[in-house]
Design a protein around this motif. Sequence first.
Motif, PDB file in Angstrom:
ATOM      1  N   SER A   1       0.858  -1.180   0.000  1.00  0.00           N
ATOM      2  CA  SER A   1       0.000   0.000   0.000  1.00  0.00           C
ATOM      3  C   SER A   1       0.901   1.241   0.000  1.00  0.00           C
ATOM      4  N   PRO A   2       0.874   2.017  -1.088  1.00  0.00           N
ATOM      5  CA  PRO A   2       0.139   1.803  -2.333  1.00  0.00           C
ATOM      6  C   PRO A   2       0.802   0.746  -3.206  1.00  0.00           C
ATOM      7  N   LEU A   3       0.101   0.397  -4.295  1.00  0.00           N
ATOM      8  CA  LEU A   3       0.661  -0.551  -5.246  1.00  0.00           C
ATOM      9  C   LEU A   3       1.774   0.117  -6.047  1.00  0.00           C
ATOM     10  N   PRO A   4       2.673  -0.681  -6.607  1.00  0.00           N
ATOM     11  CA  PRO A   4       3.758  -0.085  -7.413  1.00  0.00           C
ATOM     12  C   PRO A   4       3.195   0.676  -8.616  1.00  0.00           C
ATOM     13  N   PRO A   5       3.956   1.612  -9.154  1.00  0.00           N
ATOM     14  CA  PRO A   5       3.491   2.373 -10.321  1.00  0.00           C
ATOM     15  C   PRO A   5       3.196   1.447 -11.494  1.00  0.00           C
ATOM     16  N   ALA A   6       2.237   1.860 -12.299  1.00  0.00           N
ATOM     17  CA  ALA A   6       1.876   1.070 -13.479  1.00  0.00           C
ATOM     18  C   ALA A   6       3.041   1.065 -14.454  1.00  0.00           C
ATOM     19  N   PRO A   7       3.399  -0.081 -15.043  1.00  0.00           N
ATOM     20  CA  PRO A   7       4.554  -0.148 -15.945  1.00  0.00           C
ATOM     21  C   PRO A   7       4.309   0.632 -17.229  1.00  0.00           C
ATOM     22  N   GLY A   8       5.319   1.372 -17.636  1.00  0.00           N
ATOM     23  CA  GLY A   8       5.290   2.045 -18.926  1.00  0.00           C
ATOM     24  C   GLY A   8       4.516   3.333 -18.983  1.00  0.00           C
ATOM     25  N   LEU A   9       3.933   3.807 -17.883  1.00  0.00           N
ATOM     26  CA  LEU A   9       3.109   5.015 -17.904  1.00  0.00           C
ATOM     27  C   LEU A   9       3.964   6.234 -17.613  1.00  0.00           C
ATOM     28  N   ALA A  10       4.049   7.125 -18.601  1.00  0.00           N
ATOM     29  CA  ALA A  10       4.856   8.333 -18.458  1.00  0.00           C
ATOM     30  C   ALA A  10       4.060   9.435 -17.779  1.00  0.00           C
ATOM     31  N   ARG A  11       4.759  10.429 -17.260  1.00  0.00           N
ATOM     32  CA  ARG A  11       4.116  11.500 -16.500  1.00  0.00           C
ATOM     33  C   ARG A  11       3.323  12.456 -17.362  1.00  0.00           C
ATOM     34  N   ASP A  12       3.637  12.551 -18.652  1.00  0.00           N
ATOM     35  CA  ASP A  12       2.953  13.539 -19.481  1.00  0.00           C
ATOM     36  C   ASP A  12       1.631  13.028 -20.040  1.00  0.00           C
ATOM     37  N   VAL A  13       1.239  11.806 -19.703  1.00  0.00           N
ATOM     38  CA  VAL A  13      -0.033  11.266 -20.177  1.00  0.00           C
ATOM     39  C   VAL A  13      -1.130  11.682 -19.194  1.00  0.00           C
ATOM     40  N   GLU A  14      -2.235  12.186 -19.730  1.00  0.00           N
ATOM     41  CA  GLU A  14      -3.337  12.643 -18.881  1.00  0.00           C
ATOM     42  C   GLU A  14      -3.928  11.478 -18.099  1.00  0.00           C
ATOM     43  N   ARG A  15      -4.213  11.710 -16.834  1.00  0.00           N
ATOM     44  CA  ARG A  15      -4.805  10.685 -15.974  1.00  0.00           C
ATOM     45  C   ARG A  15      -5.671  11.350 -14.931  1.00  0.00           C
ATOM     46  N   ARG A  16      -6.621  10.616 -14.425  1.00  0.00           N
ATOM     47  CA  ARG A  16      -7.502  11.072 -13.346  1.00  0.00           C
ATOM     48  C   ARG A  16      -7.561   9.984 -12.281  1.00  0.00           C
ATOM     49  N   LYS A  17      -7.429  10.407 -11.018  1.00  0.00           N
ATOM     50  CA  LYS A  17      -7.527   9.450  -9.922  1.00  0.00           C
ATOM     51  C   LYS A  17      -9.004   9.186  -9.633  1.00  0.00           C
ATOM     52  N   VAL A  18      -9.351   7.915  -9.498  1.00  0.00           N
ATOM     53  CA  VAL A  18     -10.729   7.481  -9.286  1.00  0.00           C
ATOM     54  C   VAL A  18     -10.779   6.636  -8.027  1.00  0.00           C
ATOM     55  N   ARG A  19     -11.780   6.907  -7.215  1.00  0.00           N
ATOM     56  CA  ARG A  19     -11.995   6.101  -6.001  1.00  0.00           C
ATOM     57  C   ARG A  19     -13.313   5.349  -6.145  1.00  0.00           C
ATOM     58  N   SER A  20     -13.277   4.068  -5.851  1.00  0.00           N
ATOM     59  CA  SER A  20     -14.447   3.208  -6.014  1.00  0.00           C
ATOM     60  C   SER A  20     -14.581   2.288  -4.808  1.00  0.00           C
ATOM     61  N   THR A  21     -15.821   1.932  -4.497  1.00  0.00           N
ATOM     62  CA  THR A  21     -16.130   0.947  -3.449  1.00  0.00           C
ATOM     63  C   THR A  21     -16.908  -0.184  -4.098  1.00  0.00           C
ATOM     64  N   VAL A  22     -16.408  -1.399  -3.957  1.00  0.00           N
ATOM     65  CA  VAL A  22     -16.972  -2.574  -4.624  1.00  0.00           C
ATOM     66  C   VAL A  22     -17.513  -3.517  -3.562  1.00  0.00           C
ATOM     67  N   VAL A  23     -18.710  -4.064  -3.819  1.00  0.00           N
ATOM     68  CA  VAL A  23     -19.331  -5.063  -2.938  1.00  0.00           C
ATOM     69  C   VAL A  23     -19.733  -6.244  -3.803  1.00  0.00           C
ATOM     70  N   THR A  24     -19.200  -7.429  -3.500  1.00  0.00           N
ATOM     71  CA  THR A  24     -19.516  -8.619  -4.278  1.00  0.00           C
ATOM     72  C   THR A  24     -20.664  -9.382  -3.624  1.00  0.00           C
ATOM     73  N   ALA A  25     -21.386 -10.155  -4.437  1.00  0.00           N
ATOM     74  CA  ALA A  25     -22.517 -10.937  -3.950  1.00  0.00           C
ATOM     75  C   ALA A  25     -22.034 -12.104  -3.102  1.00  0.00           C
ATOM     76  N   ASP A  26     -22.920 -12.575  -2.236  1.00  0.00           N
ATOM     77  CA  ASP A  26     -22.558 -13.683  -1.358  1.00  0.00           C
ATOM     78  C   ASP A  26     -22.338 -14.979  -2.126  1.00  0.00           C
ATOM     79  N   TRP A  27     -22.963 -15.122  -3.285  1.00  0.00           N
ATOM     80  CA  TRP A  27     -22.787 -16.360  -4.053  1.00  0.00           C
ATOM     81  C   TRP A  27     -21.576 -16.302  -4.969  1.00  0.00           C
ATOM     82  N   TYR A  28     -21.044 -15.107  -5.217  1.00  0.00           N
ATOM     83  CA  TYR A  28     -19.976 -14.931  -6.208  1.00  0.00           C
ATOM     84  C   TYR A  28     -18.632 -15.234  -5.553  1.00  0.00           C
ATOM     85  N   ALA A  29     -18.058 -16.395  -5.879  1.00  0.00           N
ATOM     86  CA  ALA A  29     -16.827 -16.830  -5.209  1.00  0.00           C
ATOM     87  C   ALA A  29     -15.792 -17.222  -6.247  1.00  0.00           C
TER      88      ALA A  29
END
Length: 816
Positions: A333-361
């Motif tokens: 935490s955090p994860l290592p930087p994504a391979p091959g991604l340069a600083r001049d490429v546009e990016r947006r940080k996104v935060r998400s919360t995921v909840v999986t179903a009880d049957w989905y294993a």
Amino acid sequence: MTTGRTRLACFAALATLASACALLPLADPAWWLLQAAALVVVQAGAGVALRRASAPPPVVPLVQAVLSLLLLTVLFARDAAVAGLLPGPDALAEFSSLLAQGGQDVGRFAIPAPATDGIRLMLVGGVLLIGLLVDVLAVTFRSAAPAGLPLLALYSVAAGLGRHDGTRWLWFLCAAVGYLLLLLAEGRERTAGWGQFFAAPRDAAPHSPPPGGPWRRTGRGPGTAPLRTGQRIGVLTLGIALAVPAVLPSLGDGLLGPPGESSGKQQDGGTVSAVNPLVALQDSLNQPADRTALTYTTDAEDTREMYLRIVALDRFDGSAWKPSERRIDSVPSPLPPAPGLARDVERRKVRSTVVTADWYAQNWLPLPYPATDVRIGGRWRFEPEGRTLVGDRGQTTRGARYQVESLQVSPTAEQLREAPEPPRQLREEYTRVPESLPSVVRERALQVTRGARDDYERAVKLQDWFTTEGGFTYDTQVRAGSGSAAIVNFLEQKEGFCVHFAFSMAAMARTLDIPARVAVGFTPGTARGDGTMDVGLKDAHAWPELYFEGVGWTRFEPTPTRGTTPEYAAPQLPDPGDTPQEQLPDRDSASDPAPEPEQPDTCASDDSTDPSCGQAASGGGGDSGFPLGSVLAGSGAVLLVTGGALLPMLWRRRARTRRLRRAASAPPGPGEAATGAVLAAWRELLDTGWDHGVAPDGSATPRAAADRLVRVGELAPGPAEAVHRVALAVEQTLYAPHPRPAPGIADDVRLAHAGLRAAAPRRLRVRAVLLPNSAVRLLWSAAGHWARAGDRASSALAACAAKLRRATNRHPRENT
């Protein structure tokens, strides 16, 4: 015997309703079960009243059936009934129409289906019919064992139509417990006819009366011991029925878990490999009804790029695409930087919360790419090359909830076109193709990309050829395959689904010396009204990822009618500045109210019938003013639900206060008041232990019960001594000719309560307050009151019947 049959009828109704709970997942909302419960209770109550009035046995089910038909008529066909009650021809035609409509709705809607009138009639009427059959078998014919057949039919319908999720065991438990209680009630009703059993106290000598009094009546017949044995056997059997399936091998529930295979395998040395997921992915796409695998919320401005990636297939050996064997580590935490991604490429940080179903294993965690940080509990490991999280030692996604931070990378076409050469080691690994790959694949790739100046244009030409120019058709019924022969067949027949498009484009890109791999996961899903995204099995997908230095692994979408084409890979459109374009509303635009239409000057102030007048100013509603009725109804519902939830806690507090007050205010000398005070304190002590996880044992002596309470409750010396003092006072009260006074017994109970609470874990302490186990005595008391009320009603009916018979017999003599 009449009381026994009343109890048996109550348990028959309870078993029916417990089995009916298995039908809850079939229709939404589930209010129909309350209607069915009310009708079953009325039906069972009618049977109890008739039996207590000594009605002939064949008459009872006949009257119950007629009453059930009248109730269904009032509930579903009142307008077509005679006098709103009697089912005439029109009402029967209405029933037929509703049943036909229900059959059509069952075939049209997926589970859970909306509770239309037709479906409600099928559910409520079916439960009422099963309740009548169970009542006839268990009460009229006094044979509870065959009554399990209609209960089994009810549960089988629910099990066959319902979703195969993690709640199946709960519905089975409800049905099994209901049936088991019915059997136990029948056994108790049979043994009740064997008479009362008189026995000496446990510590008395054999064949000698107890000191100071006669033998004491236990109220238990000679069949009590076998009955207790039967109860234990039933509970043990039910426990085995629930536990054995949990340890047996089961079919996979996850996207990467086809039958007979595992979605991932943890190997020695901290490495991980996975099997081919194609069969499971095709099965997911061909499901007759979609099933929600997970939901997520995100702050991404554009959810079209929220592909949830599970695993990357980067090794193509000619027989299949599969993940390479990789080293896995603990999740950083955090994860290592994504391979091959340069600083001049546009990016947006996104935060998400995921909840999986009880049957989905499954063993792989769905994540947006590239994820930069993941917060999740459990045994998860990180595979750096594919940037995936893998479950360790049986860890799966079942019922998981986790937060993900990721990047939405938006490269431009120029950045992709001007990408430098990738590292040599990466190029060699991700452009490797097997010798068994026919040369026609490379020839077709060269033909499609003729005229392209760089790898980016070659990738776009391949994508466009699959989606629009090549004449391909999307078909999930085509036989799955990812080997060399399957790719050649797909290029010739031009029919397949996402795996064929993704594998073929990745293989063709590799023949053009473009690093490529295949990702398997989910498309972004479908938005709800509240902004939550639903992702189902039919959203399962596969897509190629091509590597461009400076951008990293980049998604392309060659599958027609599936997913969305990224902006950097879409055909070039005219400049938005050159062509006027209507502004489309986004999800957040609902917060800004639309401009209100101007009212014409000719509108009169009191003109409320003209649709062009007054609508915007009045809020568009036909009713104005404060919605008092809705507020009162909502408040009443909230109070009712809150009161029901707090009822066990409030009853338990009242019972404890009443018992301890009685124990503290008892007179010092012997007598009924002192005896009642000691027994009230003892009951409070046992119930306190029960609330804290020490179930009472009715067959144990006070001393043995105290020893068990101290041992299981792990009491400290002070509270333990208090428990033994209370037990000694109980023994003195029950067995001593001249019991000694027990001053301070209420304080001893309070001290024991404090000791049990201090020794119990936090979860048990909370449950002891909010949902105490001993609150079940409230239900037992209600059942007793119900039985006594039934006895009084039956006695009144019998008295009335006797008066009518006497009056009938007297009139003929007078006429004579």
